[in-house]
Design an enzyme around this catalytic site. Structure first.
Site, PDB file in Angstrom:
ATOM      1  CB  CYS A   1      10.652   8.609   6.494  1.00 49.01           C
ATOM      2  SG  CYS A   1      10.643  10.375   6.390  1.00 49.01           S
TER       3      CYS A   1
ATOM      4  CG  HIS B   1      10.153   3.707   4.146  1.00 47.34           C
ATOM      5  ND1 HIS B   1      10.256   5.042   4.445  1.00 47.34           N
ATOM      6  CD2 HIS B   1       9.969   3.633   2.802  1.00 47.34           C
ATOM      7  CE1 HIS B   1      10.148   5.747   3.331  1.00 47.34           C
ATOM      8  NE2 HIS B   1       9.975   4.912   2.324  1.00 47.34           N
TER       9      HIS B   1
ATOM     10  CB  CYS C   1      14.851   9.235  19.124  1.00 49.80           C
ATOM     11  SG  CYS C   1      13.371  10.232  19.414  1.00 49.80           S
TER      12      CYS C   1
ATOM     13  CB  SER D   1       9.931  16.890  11.320  1.00 51.09           C
ATOM     14  OG  SER D   1       8.973  15.896  11.471  1.00 51.09           O
TER      15      SER D   1
ATOM     16  N   GLY E   1      16.238  11.641  16.085  1.00 50.90           N
ATOM     17  CA  GLY E   1      15.969  12.482  17.252  1.00 50.90           C
ATOM     18  C   GLY E   1      14.706  13.310  17.163  1.00 50.90           C
ATOM     19  CD  GLU E   2      10.350  15.783  18.969  1.00 54.01           C
ATOM     20  OE1 GLU E   2       9.761  15.042  18.174  1.00 54.01           O
ATOM     21  OE2 GLU E   2      10.286  17.031  18.908  1.00 54.01           O
TER      22      GLU E   2
ATOM     23  CD  GLU F   1      22.710   6.121   9.854  1.00 57.03           C
ATOM     24  OE1 GLU F   1      23.486   5.202   9.536  1.00 57.03           O
ATOM     25  OE2 GLU F   1      21.472   5.987   9.857  1.00 57.03           O
TER      26      GLU F   1
ATOM     27  CB  SER G   1       5.549  13.185  13.078  1.00 51.86           C
ATOM     28  OG  SER G   1       5.649  11.986  12.426  1.00 51.86           O
ATOM     29  CG  LEU G   2      -1.790  13.404  12.956  1.00 46.60           C
ATOM     30  CD1 LEU G   2      -1.763  14.216  14.221  1.00 46.60           C
ATOM     31  CD2 LEU G   2      -2.862  13.950  12.008  1.00 46.60           C
TER      32      LEU G   2
END
Ligand code: SF4
Length: 327
Positions: free
Chosen positions: A319, A276, A101, A178, A146-147, A81, A200-201
């Protein structure tokens, strides 16, 4: 393909290769017989052995806020997507780098979908040029499924095509990749690209982060932050931390202090994002007031911070929600 690959593939010179890339990447011409500015012989040869390869989405859903979520299906049958976020000052395309992912973050629907396969640079670039209104896109973020560091060759090549003058020609300062952090990938990305990086922490506390982001166990975020801090500054390139805020989970004063300690004295910006909820998880987003307070405290301590608004929630395009409708 890059301009150089087209040159070798078609056996043509630089100017004809650029005519081809401009026609496909900028004008989205999807028929070789219509490509302008190339000799008939080259066009005929290309027509026999190739296609431009722009393909349309299989489905789309429009949110009440104007966001559009597209579903693509590539030739191998992989589904992924893409989210189109129109705006008056900037229009952003949020692209996927993988179908699913394998990083397994429990707060993310894509992670639950599992890993189905890497996307080629073709599949990544097509997410921008294969949709209606694609010429309005000013920014690209790799924050979809995905990463990216787990499919780095294809991501780097796609970034090259998106930013090159002969390609889509967006500034590399308008492209953000990201990651949850794969150390070797991040180092290579910083060295081989000029695009922005967002980590992304989730939490500044390593034990806590490891619960939500399994990659933390192998690739500690504190070490990644050090690498980012020490990497020589490149003009217009932005380094940031994406921080999803969850009520009473990672939005306490202890977390705020941890964030300050981690980032103070660096040029790393903090983007605060509402959480979310995903099915089976009762966590709630931090309140807008708490998010504002977090931002205020960070800014007052000298750390640049902003709050990102949620878009496309009603079509599960926000997200962490991509792949919600996929089987
Ligand atoms: S948050 Fe990112 S890295 Fe983690 S599972 Fe979701 S898509 Fe993968």
């Amino acid at each position: 393909m890059t301009e150089e690959e087209i040159r070798n593939f078609a056996g043509c010179d630089y100017s004809h290769a650029v005519s081809i890339t401009n026609s496909i990447y900028k004008k989205r011409i999807n028929d070789i017989s219509l490509l302008p500015g190339i000799p008939k012989l080259i066009r005929e040869k290309l027509n026999e052995i190739s296609v431009p390869g722009i393909y349309k989405p299989a489905a789309s859903e429009k949110s009440s806020d104007g966001t559009i979520k597209y579903l693509f299906r590539n030739r191998q049958g992989l589904e992924f997507e893409t989210v189109f976020l129109p705006g008056s000052r900037r229009t952003t395309m949020c692209v996927s780098s993988q179908s699913g992912c394998r990083m397994g973050c429990p707060f993310c629907v894509t992670g639950r979908y599992g890993f189905r396969g890497n996307l080629s640079s073709h599949d990544i670039v097509n997410q921008i040029i294969g949709i209606q209104d694609s010429e309005k896109v000013t920014h690209v973020v790799f924050m979809g499924m995905g990463e990216p560091m787990d499919n780095l060759d294809n991501v780097l090549k796609a970034c090259n095509i998106i930013s090159a003058e002969w390609g889509i020609s967006l500034s590399s300062g308008n492209i953000t990749v990201s990651t949850v952090g794969i150390t070797s990938g991040i180092i290579r990305f910083l060295e081989e690209s000029k695009c922005n990086l967002a980590l992304s922490l989730y939490s500044p506390l390593p034990e806590e982060r490891a619960q939500a982001v399994p990659a933390e166990k192998k690739y500690p975020s504190h070490k990644i932050i050090e690498i980012i801090k020490n990497f020589p500054a490149v003009k217009k390139r932005r380094m940031s931390v994406a921080y999803i805020m969850i009520n009473n989970i990672n939005d306490t004063d202890k977390h705020l202090e941890g964030l300050k300690n981690l980032l103070l004295g660096s040029r790393i910006r903090v983007n605060l994002l509402p959480y979310h909820s995903v099915p089976g998880n009762s966590n709630l987003s931090s309140s807008p007031e708490r998010m504002k307070q977090f931002k205020h405290e960070l800014v007052m301590s000298g750390i640049s911070a902003s709050i990102r608004e949620s878009r496309g929630i009603d079509v599960s395009a926000a997200c962490g929600l991509l792949a919600s409708g996929l089987k």
